[in-house]
Design a protein around this motif. Structure first.
Motif, PDB file in Angstrom:
ATOM      1  N   ASP A  75      -6.921  -1.193  -7.138  1.00  0.00           N
ATOM      2  CA  ASP A  75      -7.536   0.067  -6.729  1.00  0.00           C
ATOM      3  C   ASP A  75      -6.530   1.200  -6.852  1.00  0.00           C
ATOM      4  O   ASP A  75      -5.627   1.315  -6.046  1.00  0.00           O
ATOM      5  N   PHE A  88       3.976  -0.643   8.463  1.00  0.00           N
ATOM      6  CA  PHE A  88       4.403   0.556   7.755  1.00  0.00           C
ATOM      7  C   PHE A  88       5.918   0.713   7.740  1.00  0.00           C
ATOM      8  O   PHE A  88       6.615   0.330   8.687  1.00  0.00           O
ATOM      9  N   VAL A 122      -4.222  -9.729   1.165  1.00  0.00           N
ATOM     10  CA  VAL A 122      -5.065  -8.543   0.952  1.00  0.00           C
ATOM     11  C   VAL A 122      -6.326  -8.586   1.800  1.00  0.00           C
ATOM     12  O   VAL A 122      -7.179  -7.733   1.686  1.00  0.00           O
ATOM     13  N   ILE A 123      -6.446  -9.626   2.626  1.00  0.00           N
ATOM     14  CA  ILE A 123      -7.599  -9.672   3.517  1.00  0.00           C
ATOM     15  C   ILE A 123      -7.523  -8.472   4.458  1.00  0.00           C
ATOM     16  O   ILE A 123      -6.487  -8.213   5.064  1.00  0.00           O
ATOM     17  N   SER A 124      -8.636  -7.768   4.585  1.00  0.00           N
ATOM     18  CA  SER A 124      -8.607  -6.496   5.316  1.00  0.00           C
ATOM     19  C   SER A 124      -8.258  -6.666   6.784  1.00  0.00           C
ATOM     20  O   SER A 124      -7.848  -5.717   7.436  1.00  0.00           O
ATOM     21  N   THR A 125      -8.398  -7.883   7.314  1.00  0.00           N
ATOM     22  CA  THR A 125      -8.084  -8.082   8.726  1.00  0.00           C
ATOM     23  C   THR A 125      -6.580  -8.221   8.975  1.00  0.00           C
ATOM     24  O   THR A 125      -6.139  -8.146  10.115  1.00  0.00           O
ATOM     25  N   TYR A 136      -3.075   0.441  -3.868  1.00  0.00           N
ATOM     26  CA  TYR A 136      -2.569  -0.790  -3.283  1.00  0.00           C
ATOM     27  C   TYR A 136      -2.333  -1.833  -4.360  1.00  0.00           C
ATOM     28  O   TYR A 136      -2.954  -1.804  -5.433  1.00  0.00           O
ATOM     29  N   TYR A 175       0.840  -1.194   0.000  1.00  0.00           N
ATOM     30  CA  TYR A 175       0.000   0.000   0.000  1.00  0.00           C
ATOM     31  C   TYR A 175       0.881   1.253   0.000  1.00  0.00           C
ATOM     32  O   TYR A 175       1.928   1.284   0.629  1.00  0.00           O
ATOM     33  N   THR A 230      -2.886  -7.266   9.462  1.00  0.00           N
ATOM     34  CA  THR A 230      -2.231  -6.037   9.917  1.00  0.00           C
ATOM     35  C   THR A 230      -1.331  -5.476   8.831  1.00  0.00           C
ATOM     36  O   THR A 230      -0.576  -6.219   8.198  1.00  0.00           O
ATOM     37  N   GLN A 231      -1.425  -4.164   8.627  1.00  0.00           N
ATOM     38  CA  GLN A 231      -0.524  -3.490   7.703  1.00  0.00           C
ATOM     39  C   GLN A 231       0.682  -2.974   8.495  1.00  0.00           C
ATOM     40  O   GLN A 231       0.520  -2.288   9.497  1.00  0.00           O
TER      41      GLN A 231
END
Lengths: 114, 115
Positions: free
Chosen positions: B56, B106, B98-101, B48, B33, B103-104
């Motif tokens: 997107d 940074f 890419v599952i929204s759950t 992303y 992202y 953790t990203q």
């Protein structure tokens, strides 16, 4: 539209005391996840705590806990026993279920004083 | 590597020049992202990647912005004909899927200053 509002641009707290950071959000969706991220001067965003919107129980992580009020769309962060290392920008954010785009607030700068 | 890395850490450029910002995600992370953080603002989603494709691109502010990812790893964000309003910190994040759950995580960001 999805929005996040943090109404406190800056806050101060004495070391060892408790502070609460406010966050409200707006979405018409019912499934989402809420987050608090910490950004120290190093700029590295660090996940503090997360909450699934379908869970009524408030999330806790050691000294950090949230007060999640889904009906009011409120997600505040409570920091207990504040430490000097907690000094940072704190961002509230949410992400919709099955989407990958974070929506962030403008941040609250927290200063922990010795 | 141990975490997400970004280079350069700081970039100063003149208005009208092109710049390239690089992101090295955590090894094995399929999702990557890009965000922009303007002074005093929260993070603004740019784009992303899922693998090498970008499902997107809705957050890219103009056609001067583009991004690519090769080999499912390194990503480059390119800004052409930079403008002063492009000055910001550009943050990259990666997650396992890419599952929204998921953790990203940074990176430390690249601070871009356009004179």
């Amino acid at each position: 539209a999805q929005t996040v509002t943090q109404s406190q641009p800056e806050m101060s707290v004495q070391e060892a005391e408790t502070v609460t950071l406010s966050c409200t959000y707006d979405t018409s969706e019912s499934n989402y996840y809420l987050f608090w991220y910490k950004q120290p001067p190093s700029r590295q965003m660090i996940l503090v705590i997360r909450q699934e919107a379908y869970k009524q129980q408030n999330a806790t992580e050691n000294r950090f806990s949230v007060n999640f009020q889904k009906a009011a769309k409120s997600f505040s962060l409570k920091i207990s026993d504040s430490q000097l290392g907690d000094t940072a920008m704190y961002f509230c954010a949410f992400i919709l279920y099955n989407f990958n785009k974070f929506y962030f607030g403008s941040g609250t700068k927290l200063n922990v004083k010795p | 590597g141990a975490g997400v890395s970004q280079s350069p850490s700081n970039k100063v450029t003149e208005k009208g020049k092109d710049v390239e910002l690089r992101c090295d995600p955590i090894s094995g992370h399929t999702a990557l992202y890009w965000y922009r953080q303007s002074l005093g603002q929260g993070l603004e989603f740019l784009i992303y990647f899922q693998g090498n494709s970008a499902p997107d691109k809705s957050g890219l502010p103009s056609d001067r912005f583009s991004a690519e990812r090769t080999g499912g790893s390194v990503s480059t964000l390119t800004i052409q004909r930079t403008q002063q309003e492009d000055s910001a910190v550009y943050l990259c994040a990666s997650s396992l899927t890419v599952i929204s759950t998921d953790t990203q995580y940074f990176g430390p960001g690249t601070r871009l200053t356009v004179l």
